[in-house]
Design an enzyme around this catalytic site. Structure first.
Site, PDB file in Angstrom:
ATOM      1  N   LYS A  47      -0.840   8.709  -1.816  1.00 33.67           N
ATOM      2  CA  LYS A  47      -0.854   7.571  -2.743  1.00 33.67           C
ATOM      3  C   LYS A  47      -1.545   7.872  -4.078  1.00 33.67           C
ATOM      4  CE  LYS A  47      -1.036   3.361  -0.607  1.00 33.67           C
ATOM      5  NZ  LYS A  47      -1.436   2.318   0.366  1.00 33.67           N
ATOM      6  N   ASP A  62       0.051  -3.307  -3.131  1.00 31.22           N
ATOM      7  CA  ASP A  62      -0.845  -3.639  -2.019  1.00 31.22           C
ATOM      8  C   ASP A  62      -1.658  -4.909  -2.289  1.00 31.22           C
ATOM      9  OD1 ASP A  62      -0.134  -1.642  -0.234  1.00 31.22           O
ATOM     10  OD2 ASP A  62      -1.571  -0.199  -1.050  1.00 31.22           O
TER      11      ASP A  62
END
Length: 277
Positions: free
Chosen positions: A70, A107
């Site tokens: 990520k 997120d």
């Protein structure tokens, strides 16, 4: 006869077999009658750059990115959204028609949408939020909570230096507690969030005293295996509102699916059932 290209998307991580994202996106593709595919891809760190740059040539319109890639994908992307830059990580890549790779992080969006769907009366301005953990997930949650107007975030991590680093980066609305004092954060908290993997199947239990929880506090755990962690069980017994971590996974998937396949999907009971199948 000219056949239209079938849009492809997927999720890249290592390991990846445990991911529920293919079930979620596969359910939506079927529900909305979209001729596309969503594929799990186990990609080693050494191959990440080459794989990502090759995928658009194979018909991919984008990918989700998970552990351990990520942070690294931000070095590969041509364009980075403000929220991905602030969090320092991306979970969603869009392969644009002009050849550019666009990195986003959904997120925090997924986290806030999950809280909204909990049906509690919690509002960001109600009071402090207590946060356990200082990893990548914590960064996304902190950015989202500060943006929503939470006045103060009390944070504790097993390795204090990581929590101190977040305080330095995100500013004075963060207050750091030693891990042995983590239970004390809950006395005044209106929201309690576990962003660690503690309590997950196969991991160590979360051994933080929970007697500071108050009835009416909203408690959420980003862990969704098991769906009802010990934290959520105890919180329920103490009269707290609880929300499990699966909803965050479902809601963070929505913006990516919409960008890749052109339809904004709905998170409903059938979506949850598909993720748990």
């Amino acid at each position: 006869m000219d056949h239209p290209k079938i849009p492809l998307a997927g999720v890249i991580g290592s390991p990846i077999a445990h991911s529920r994202s293919p079930q979620i996106h596969g359910h939506w593709l079927k529900k909305y009658g979209i001729k596309g595919f969503y594929i799990p891809m186990d990609v080693a760190p050494d191959n990440l750059d080459r794989v990502i740059r090759t995928l658009p040539q194979a018909g991919f319109v984008g990918v989700n990115v998970t552990i351990p890639h990520k942070e690294k994908v931000l070095e590969i992307a041509d364009l980075i959204t403000d929220r991905a830059a602030l969090i320092g990580a991306s979970n969603t890549l869009i392969f644009r028609k002009d050849g550019k790779i666009h990195a986003d992080n959904t997120d925090g969006y997924g986290f806030m949408k999950n809280l909204e769907s909990a049906g509690s009366n919690w509002q960001p301005g109600d009071g402090p939020a207590a946060l356990l953990g200082a990893g990548g997930a914590a960064r996304a949650v902190i950015a989202a909570l500060l943006d929503a107007g939470v006045p103060e975030i009390l944070i504790s991590n097993r390795t204090r230096v990581r929590a101190d680093a977040l305080q330095e980066e995100f500013g004075k609305r963060l207050h750091v507690f030693d891990w042995v004092q983590a239970g004390n954060m809950m006395d005044d908290a209106k929201l309690v969030v576990n962003t660690t993997s503690l309590g997950m199947m196969g991991k160590q239990p979360l051994r933080v005293p929970l007697d500071g929880l108050r009835p009416g506090t909203l408690v959420t755990d980003l862990v969704y295996a098991p769906l009802k962690t010990r934290l959520l069980e105890v919180a329920e017994e103490m009269g707290c509102h609880t929300v499990d971590g699966l909803g965050m996974l479902l809601h963070q998937a929505v913006p990516g699916f919409e960008r890749w396949f052109g339809t904004r999907p709905e998170v409903d009971r059938a979506t949850r059932a598909a993720a748990l199948a």
